[in-house]
Design a protein around this motif. Structure first.
Motif, PDB file in Angstrom:
ATOM      1  N   LYS A 500       0.816  -1.217   0.000  1.00  0.00           N
ATOM      2  CA  LYS A 500       0.000   0.000   0.000  1.00  0.00           C
ATOM      3  C   LYS A 500       0.849   1.265   0.000  1.00  0.00           C
ATOM      4  N   THR A 501       1.531   1.524   1.116  1.00  0.00           N
ATOM      5  CA  THR A 501       2.242   2.782   1.257  1.00  0.00           C
ATOM      6  C   THR A 501       3.407   2.869   0.271  1.00  0.00           C
ATOM      7  N   GLY A 502       3.390   3.896  -0.541  1.00  0.00           N
ATOM      8  CA  GLY A 502       4.451   4.102  -1.518  1.00  0.00           C
ATOM      9  C   GLY A 502       4.268   3.300  -2.790  1.00  0.00           C
ATOM     10  N   THR A 503       3.236   2.448  -2.816  1.00  0.00           N
ATOM     11  CA  THR A 503       2.979   1.645  -4.012  1.00  0.00           C
ATOM     12  C   THR A 503       1.688   2.080  -4.678  1.00  0.00           C
ATOM     13  N   ILE A 504       0.554   1.923  -3.981  1.00  0.00           N
ATOM     14  CA  ILE A 504      -0.698   2.420  -4.564  1.00  0.00           C
ATOM     15  C   ILE A 504      -0.998   3.836  -4.089  1.00  0.00           C
ATOM     16  N   THR A 505      -0.199   4.331  -3.120  1.00  0.00           N
ATOM     17  CA  THR A 505      -0.341   5.726  -2.683  1.00  0.00           C
ATOM     18  C   THR A 505       0.795   6.555  -3.265  1.00  0.00           C
ATOM     19  N   ALA A 506       0.519   7.822  -3.553  1.00  0.00           N
ATOM     20  CA  ALA A 506       1.509   8.741  -4.108  1.00  0.00           C
ATOM     21  C   ALA A 506       2.070   9.588  -2.971  1.00  0.00           C
ATOM     22  N   ASN A 507       3.348   9.405  -2.670  1.00  0.00           N
ATOM     23  CA  ASN A 507       3.954  10.081  -1.523  1.00  0.00           C
ATOM     24  C   ASN A 507       3.871  11.605  -1.634  1.00  0.00           C
ATOM     25  N   LYS A 508       4.082  12.127  -2.832  1.00  0.00           N
ATOM     26  CA  LYS A 508       4.153  13.575  -3.000  1.00  0.00           C
ATOM     27  C   LYS A 508       2.802  14.261  -2.812  1.00  0.00           C
ATOM     28  N   HIS A 536      12.148   5.213   4.304  1.00  0.00           N
ATOM     29  CA  HIS A 536      10.771   4.752   4.262  1.00  0.00           C
ATOM     30  C   HIS A 536       9.884   5.847   3.659  1.00  0.00           C
ATOM     31  N   PRO A 537       8.889   5.466   2.830  1.00  0.00           N
ATOM     32  CA  PRO A 537       8.038   6.476   2.183  1.00  0.00           C
ATOM     33  C   PRO A 537       7.397   7.459   3.160  1.00  0.00           C
ATOM     34  N   LEU A 538       6.918   6.968   4.321  1.00  0.00           N
ATOM     35  CA  LEU A 538       6.311   7.872   5.296  1.00  0.00           C
ATOM     36  C   LEU A 538       7.349   8.833   5.882  1.00  0.00           C
ATOM     37  N   SER A 539       8.545   8.328   6.144  1.00  0.00           N
ATOM     38  CA  SER A 539       9.610   9.184   6.666  1.00  0.00           C
ATOM     39  C   SER A 539       9.976  10.262   5.664  1.00  0.00           C
ATOM     40  N   ILE A 699       8.562  -0.313  -7.433  1.00  0.00           N
ATOM     41  CA  ILE A 699       8.107   0.948  -8.002  1.00  0.00           C
ATOM     42  C   ILE A 699       9.018   2.065  -7.511  1.00  0.00           C
ATOM     43  N   SER A 700       9.473   2.905  -8.419  1.00  0.00           N
ATOM     44  CA  SER A 700      10.484   3.903  -8.086  1.00  0.00           C
ATOM     45  C   SER A 700       9.919   5.315  -8.221  1.00  0.00           C
TER      46      SER A 700
END
Length: 797
Positions: A500-508, A536-539, A699-700
């Motif tokens: 989920k986090t960083g994969t199907i969600t867009a961090n930006k 980590h994407p959340l960090s 995914i990058s």
């Protein structure tokens, strides 16, 4: 083997008088090699084939230049003071026994770790302990056992060699002879009752014989060598019928002119070799073009953080890195270039390069090599040289990390080739026997034409050209597959799992709100400095949100995968992560993803993340659900379940609070039940799951988490096109099968005309490379059309 031949290399040993262990040797070098093998219990080397070795040359003093540390440093691919890696070009690599002995160097010399042979490029990549063995000793060992490496001192490059022009020379000789023989054959083609021509007819025939000699003994030698090696190993390879046809043509033609029975078939013989070599030259050039596209133009979408002169940080692509740049390497990030450590505690894991997982500690001023992965916080480095994309490709494709994937189509081709050759020889024998009893004048032409026309070259070309071109097309669309087997595996999957986090969600696009006690300036600075270390994407999202603060060095930093981060600065400590990790308990059920914070063991508050899902997510899942089982495995809490239930198809399985080991076990369990799984994650916490799945996609999104665990690196902007890439892989398999059908049809038609005596050998020789060219053209055009459709309609229905 006779008593007068060398047991090791097969040369004449009658005059040497060297006998050891009841075996003859032509020189002390061969005897020494045999002794080395015997002492190390490796004499089974000679069971692979008789006399497989090469005659060692005198090497004493030849490699004294390898005592120069500056030269050695230039030659080495990797050197951390203990472990060294070098890739050597060895021209003598030619067969299975070469691969066997070179990949068993560790048994011959203590200190040698792994040695991996690339048979196509004739290179061996050797990892060795420099405290136990020197590069000079290693090179001398290779030379002593008959595998002398080619080392160029002009520019300190290893394996630098001129382009192999032997095929061009052989083609030129065949073409020259073909033209002259055709010219000399005019009196035979157009019988003219002329006294002068009759007088010189015999001379012309012997000149044709003379022109045929370099064609048979030089231009055709690759076919003879390949056929001989195959037969000696008990294998009927593709070149056996071709070599047999050449021999029959030459012997029959020679017999005719010797006994003055006719002019023979020297024109057909020269034409046969010329067109065969022309077809091979075309194949080689086309394949080299595809390899060039793959190796040097497929840039990976890997980002790295550059520290500007004013202290600001920007994310740049790795191929924009310049010498002298200051880079920030976070925890678990790959070091993309050779550099000097400037600031921070470096604990570098070079398993990506060496296969050894033990981390190495480095201090300020030490040199760090590309391919290492930083653990235990962030570091700052100064760049020594720009990135080499081909080196990253080599690391990614390192055999140490390759999974044992089923390679069904390759196995199918090998089986077809073996059975095909046997069938061709049988057809040639039966048809020739038939014509010997009915019209003996046609027997030779029938035999030769059958052997030439029915060649499985076209079948063998369909797969590599289809996958090679598709890999290139995928790369241009920012979908970077590791190798051709990945495309095969993608075509067979039936289950797709998403993180989920960083994969199907867009961090930006994620919004963040803080709830809790006001943080002091020191706490905010410590928080920002701690988050700076994490990948980590959340960090990363939270780090970008916080105001600028003085970045302070940390005394201790620990990252607990799936839980959180802990750091210390002087007497202050901080924990960032899940509620249980920081020691917070609440009766309320969290509805959204949250990152909790405690300082000095006192709970301070939480940052709540309101996810923004990637564009096209709902449409992608609705398209995928028709053909695949869809699963989301998330390490976050179930707060997003309601939103995801509304957004995604009802058949989608949702699992939350999943640790990395839980994801791994889930994949293993369903694979045991027959599932073919494609896993998509961020490449960081999902490394185990990506490695276990049949196809792992990282995914990058401007994050340098380049990992050997993944099979594909996909740019985040291409997420919505996933279905299109999977469908393209399935279409590639269809293209290959159509290539098989076309080749089979061609062979059936050609065999009909050959067996019935209606096909001359030279015409067969022209048609054979044309069939290969047609298959290459078909697969290339078909994959280009596929790529164009994928680019224009990324989500075909």
């Amino acid at each position: 083997m006779g008593n007068n031949t060398c047991f090791h290399c097969g040369l004449d040993a009658s005059s040497s008088g060297i006998i050891f262990d009841d075996k003859s040797f032509c020189c002390n070098g061969c005897k020494t090699v045999y002794e080395i093998f015997s002492v190390n219990d490796l004499t089974c080397y000679y069971d692979l084939q008789q006399a497989p070795g090469a005659t060692p040359k005198e090497i004493e003093g030849k490699y004294n230049f390898l005592d120069n540390t500056k030269i050695v440093e230039k030659l080495l691919e990797f050197n951390d003071g203990k472990t060294q890696i070098i890739t050597l070009y060895i021209p003598h690599i030619h067969c299975s026994s070469c691969i066997w002995i070179l990949e068993n160097l560790s048994k011959l010399m203590p200190g040698v770790g792994a040695s991996i042979v690339n048979f196509g490029k004739k290179t061996v990549r050797i990892t060795f302990n420099s405290e136990t063995v020197t590069l000079k000793q290693l090179v001398k060992l290779l030379s002593s056992i008959g595998y002398e490496p080619f080392i160029s001192l002009d520019d300190f490059s290893v394996g630098k060699k001129n382009t192999d022009r032997s095929l061009i020379y052989k083609l030129a000789v065949a073409g020259f002879a073909f033209g002259n023989i055709m010219f000399l054959s005019f009196p035979e083609y157009f019988p003219i009752k002329d006294v002068w021509l009759e007088e010189f007819k015999h001379l012309f025939r012997w000149l044709m014989f003379a022109f045929s000699l370099p064609v048979v003994f030089y231009s055709a030698q690759d076919y003879f060598i390949s056929a001989y090696k195959g037969l000696r190993s008990g294998i009927l390879n593709i070149d056996v019928p071709i070599a047999l046809g050449i021999v029959v043509l030459f012997l029959r033609s020679t017999t005719e002119i010797v006994f003055n029975l006719g002019a023979g078939f020297f024109d057909s013989l020269a034409g046969l070799l010329f067109f065969l070599l022309l077809g091979r030259f075309f194949q080689l050039k086309t394949y080299n073009f595809l390899s060039f596209e793959r190796d040097y133009k497929s840039y990976f979408p890997i980002g790295v953080t550059k520290i500007n002169a004013d202290g600001t940080e920007t994310s740049i692509q790795v191929y924009d890195i310049q010498k002298g740049d200051r880079l920030l390497i976070r925890n678990e990030e790959l070091i993309p270039v050779d550099c000097i450590l400037i600031k921070g505690d470096a604990h570098i894991d070079y398993s990506f390069v060496t296969g050894e997982s033990e981390a190495v500690t480095k201090t300020s001023g030490d040199k760090l090599f590309a391919g290492g992965k930083q653990h235990n916080g962030s570091i700052e480095v100064d760049v020594l040289k720009t990135v080499e994309q081909s080196y990253l490709t080599q690391l990614w494709s390192n055999d140490v990390f390759n999974k044992n994937k089923e390679d069904g189509f390759t196995t199918l081709i090998n089986k077809i080739s073996k059975r095909f050759t046997f069938a061709v020889l049988s057809i040639a024998a039966v048809s020739t026997t038939f014509w010997l009893f009915n019209d003996s004048s046609k027997a030779l032409n029938v035999f030769t034409s059958v052997l030439i026309i029915a060649c499985p070259c076209a079948i063998a070309l369909a797969t590599p050209f289809t996958f090679g071109n598709l890999l290139r097309i995928f790369g241009k669309l920012k979908f970077y597959a590791k190798n051709a087997s990945v495309i095969e595996q993608m075509a067979t999957i039936n289950t797709i799992i998403f993180d989920k986090t960083g994969t199907i969600t867009a961090n930006k696009e994620t919004s963040i709100e803080y709830e809790g006690l006001q943080l002091s300036k020191d706490e905010e600075s410590l928080l920002k400095s701690t988050l700076r270390n994490s990948n980590h994407p959340l960090s990363r999202s939270l780090y970008d949100l916080l105001d600028a603060h003085n970045i302070v060095p940390l005394n201790r930093y620990e990252e607990y995968i799936g839980q959180g981060i802990e750091a210390e600065r002087d007497k202050d400590s901080i924990k960032i992560g899940s509620a249980p990790f920081v020691g917070f308990t609440s009766e309320k059920t969290a509805l959204n993803t949250a990152v909790h914070i405690s300082t000095n063991n006192t709970y301070r508050g939480k940052f709540t993340f309101y996810n923004r899902y990637r564009k096209g997510l709902s449409k992608l899942f609705k398209t995928l659900e028709k053909d695949y089982d869809l699963v989301i495995l998330s390490g976050d809490n179930a707060g997003e379940m309601e939103n995801l239930t509304k957004l995604l198809p009802s058949k989608t399985k949702l699992f939350f609070n999943q640790k990395p080991e839980d994801k791994l076990e889930y994949i293993k369990h369903h694979q045991n039940e027959g599932a073919k799984i494609l896993m998509i994650g961020d490449g960081l916490n999902d490394a185990g799951a990506l490695a276990q799945s049949n196809v792992g996609i990282a995914i990058s999104e401007n994050v340098n988490v380049f990992s050997p665990a993944c099979d594909v690196i996909m740019d985040a902007t291409k997420f919505s096109q996933l279905y299109g890439f999977i469908m393209a892989s399935k279409s590639a398999i269809k293209i290959i099968k159509w290539g098989f059908v076309l080749s089979f049809m061609y062979n059936c038609i050609g065999l009909y005309f050959a067996v019935t005596g209606q096909l001359a050998p030279v015409i067969a020789a022209i048609l054979m490379p044309l069939s290969s060219i047609s298959i290459v053209a078909f697969t290339t055009i078909a994959t280009n059309v596929l790529g164009r459709r994928l680019n224009q309609h990324p989500n075909p229905m």
